[in-house]
Design an enzyme around this catalytic site. Sequence first.
Site, PDB file in Angstrom:
ATOM      1  N   HIS A 195     -10.329  13.482  -3.121  1.00 23.53           N
ATOM      2  CA  HIS A 195      -9.277  12.802  -3.867  1.00 23.53           C
ATOM      3  C   HIS A 195      -9.509  11.289  -3.957  1.00 23.53           C
ATOM      4  O   HIS A 195      -8.655  10.541  -4.427  1.00 23.53           O
ATOM      5  CB  HIS A 195      -7.929  13.098  -3.180  1.00 23.53           C
ATOM      6  CG  HIS A 195      -6.728  12.798  -4.000  1.00 23.53           C
ATOM      7  ND1 HIS A 195      -5.750  11.923  -3.593  1.00 23.53           N
ATOM      8  CD2 HIS A 195      -6.339  13.255  -5.206  1.00 23.53           C
ATOM      9  CE1 HIS A 195      -4.799  11.859  -4.514  1.00 23.53           C
ATOM     10  NE2 HIS A 195      -5.125  12.647  -5.502  1.00 23.53           N
TER      11      HIS A 195
ATOM     12  N   LYS B 137     -10.889   7.536  -5.023  1.00 26.63           N
ATOM     13  CA  LYS B 137     -11.233   6.793  -6.232  1.00 26.63           C
ATOM     14  C   LYS B 137     -11.887   5.491  -5.792  1.00 26.63           C
ATOM     15  O   LYS B 137     -11.205   4.569  -5.312  1.00 26.63           O
ATOM     16  CB  LYS B 137      -9.992   6.473  -7.071  1.00 26.63           C
ATOM     17  CG  LYS B 137      -9.263   7.693  -7.622  1.00 26.63           C
ATOM     18  CD  LYS B 137      -8.109   8.082  -6.764  1.00 26.63           C
ATOM     19  CE  LYS B 137      -7.367   9.267  -7.366  1.00 26.63           C
ATOM     20  NZ  LYS B 137      -6.435   9.877  -6.413  1.00 26.63           N
TER      21      LYS B 137
ATOM     22  N   ASP C 118     -22.909  -3.530  -7.376  1.00 23.71           N
ATOM     23  CA  ASP C 118     -23.859  -4.496  -6.815  1.00 23.71           C
ATOM     24  C   ASP C 118     -23.496  -4.943  -5.402  1.00 23.71           C
ATOM     25  O   ASP C 118     -23.836  -6.066  -4.988  1.00 23.71           O
ATOM     26  CB  ASP C 118     -23.986  -5.723  -7.726  1.00 23.71           C
ATOM     27  CG  ASP C 118     -24.718  -5.406  -9.020  1.00 23.71           C
ATOM     28  OD1 ASP C 118     -25.310  -4.317  -9.121  1.00 23.71           O
ATOM     29  OD2 ASP C 118     -24.695  -6.253  -9.926  1.00 23.71           O
TER      30      ASP C 118
ATOM     31  N   HIS D  36       2.925   7.006  -9.840  1.00 20.06           N
ATOM     32  CA  HIS D  36       1.797   7.632  -9.163  1.00 20.06           C
ATOM     33  C   HIS D  36       1.215   6.715  -8.083  1.00 20.06           C
ATOM     34  O   HIS D  36       0.245   7.044  -7.423  1.00 20.06           O
ATOM     35  CB  HIS D  36       0.714   7.968 -10.205  1.00 20.06           C
ATOM     36  CG  HIS D  36      -0.390   8.831  -9.706  1.00 20.06           C
ATOM     37  ND1 HIS D  36      -1.671   8.362  -9.483  1.00 20.06           N
ATOM     38  CD2 HIS D  36      -0.433  10.161  -9.398  1.00 20.06           C
ATOM     39  CE1 HIS D  36      -2.439   9.349  -9.075  1.00 20.06           C
ATOM     40  NE2 HIS D  36      -1.723  10.443  -9.001  1.00 20.06           N
TER      41      HIS D  36
ATOM     42  N   LYS E   9       0.525   4.821  -4.686  1.00 17.81           N
ATOM     43  CA  LYS E   9       0.571   5.192  -3.270  1.00 17.81           C
ATOM     44  C   LYS E   9       0.519   3.890  -2.473  1.00 17.81           C
ATOM     45  O   LYS E   9      -0.554   3.352  -2.216  1.00 17.81           O
ATOM     46  CB  LYS E   9      -0.623   6.072  -2.885  1.00 17.81           C
ATOM     47  CG  LYS E   9      -0.772   7.355  -3.737  1.00 17.81           C
ATOM     48  CD  LYS E   9      -1.850   7.184  -4.739  1.00 17.81           C
ATOM     49  CE  LYS E   9      -2.331   8.474  -5.384  1.00 17.81           C
ATOM     50  NZ  LYS E   9      -1.382   9.431  -5.823  1.00 17.81           N
TER      51      LYS E   9
ATOM     52  N   ASP F   3       7.373  -4.784   6.961  1.00 14.94           N
ATOM     53  CA  ASP F   3       7.702  -6.003   7.726  1.00 14.94           C
ATOM     54  C   ASP F   3       7.004  -7.272   7.258  1.00 14.94           C
ATOM     55  O   ASP F   3       6.997  -8.268   7.984  1.00 14.94           O
ATOM     56  CB  ASP F   3       7.373  -5.801   9.216  1.00 14.94           C
ATOM     57  CG  ASP F   3       8.332  -4.841   9.904  1.00 14.94           C
ATOM     58  OD1 ASP F   3       9.360  -4.497   9.288  1.00 14.94           O
ATOM     59  OD2 ASP F   3       8.048  -4.445  11.042  1.00 14.94           O
TER      60      ASP F   3
END
Length: 479
Positions: free
Chosen positions: A221, A223, A228, A397, A399, A404
């Site tokens: 999952h 990404k 370079d 979508h 995440k 704090d």
Amino acid sequence: MSWIAFLLMVILIQMLTILLLEYRMPSRAVAWIFILYMTPVIGALIYYFVAGKYTRRKTVRRKGPQLRAEMKQVWYEQIKSFKLTSSDITDSLTAEPLPNRLGRLLESIPDSPITMRNRVRVLYNGAETYDSILAAMEEAQEHIHIEYYTIRSDHAGQRFIEMMKRKASQGVEVRLLCDGVGSRQMKKGDISALREAGVYVSFFLPPWIALLDKRINYRNHRKVVVIDSRIGFVGGINIGDEYLGAHPKLGYWRDTHLKIEGDAVKSLQYIFLNDWLISTGEAVMRPAYFSHPAQKGSQSVQIIFSGPDTEWDTILEVYFSAISTARKYVWVTTPYFIPDPSILMALKTAALSGVEVKIIFPKIPDSVLVRWAALSYLEELMQAGVKFYQYTRGFVHSKCIVIDGSIAMVGTANMDMRSFFSNFEINAVLFDAATIRRLESDFQGDLLDCEEVLYDRFVARSFPDKIKEAVGRILSPLL
């Protein structure tokens, strides 16, 4: 009558087998027994092909522990030049001081050094993210490493496909790693065109291979983009038109991604190359891939990762520790909310102790069953003081967790049991005050596009809704 007795005996044996194999996770055992009870023969077949332990698979052992050890040796030589301790972060005054217990946990995570010399840019949506990644790819001189759960052959996907083909024709080394299930709709013609152009393409556990090898449940999952060894990208955004708001049902797509320059890019590189090894059996851990970049900034970043091939449930453990040690607030944005028992208890305890806990999740779901499961957790958490907000502008979508003003996490991991135990995931842990303030501002802005779930109205929901949620709750360890 004997056939009925035989069938009952078979079901009983299957149930006992599940209990013996899943005793460490009782909720998972209950979910599988429920499936077995509802579909006795089919349920057993599904369990056989789907529920096998990833680390027990022979193919993992065949990938070569020696190759992995050699890769780690190269990696550890690099870590020496930039690894920090948690006290270094506190001393740098880049954010509010970390709780000692949380700091010691972060410092002890293997293969996840805390790095200092970074510059981080928060990317707010798909359009901004795509433009930033493509611009960086355009400037690539040596290599481009791309890893995605989903790449589609639509308009957004074609932009990336054409860029990869063009850079490969210019002599840039381009590798593309896609999840075999998440990118299953990618056209064969596009895959062939990439390979003909010189792009190295691999698919992580293609469906039929994964099914026969009993690993269909374990998906990559992550990404990750590395260019370079200088620029890296990580976050929640895959490649597809829906991330530009083109989904006919979900509409506007709210997401968060990061552009990172500096030493933390080496961690992204290490994770990509490990995943490439798992997928292809090819070890390409070259020292050149970790060429020391020019100093880009002074922000502290830690890249953490977890998956069914690791000994630690690192992301779950960091989430639990961060929530448990929170003193002021815990703000969570997640598209899928299916907490495991430890996260559920951490959220309840934090709220009961006076910590402000707010959670944003979608009102418009992309999976009805997952939504039922998520709603099943709301009542007991709201009783403890947790506040929930449904995002109404489109589909959220992102995440992201902010706690704090001292720590934030952005990445690919949802707050659900699939991300904690079954998927290969990656998160960036951020400590820089300015970056955290930006994420706080984004969260507060997203609240304006939400409606709060009110306790009195929620508990008055219909009996059929409660039945749906009960089914979702039983199955939630598998979703």
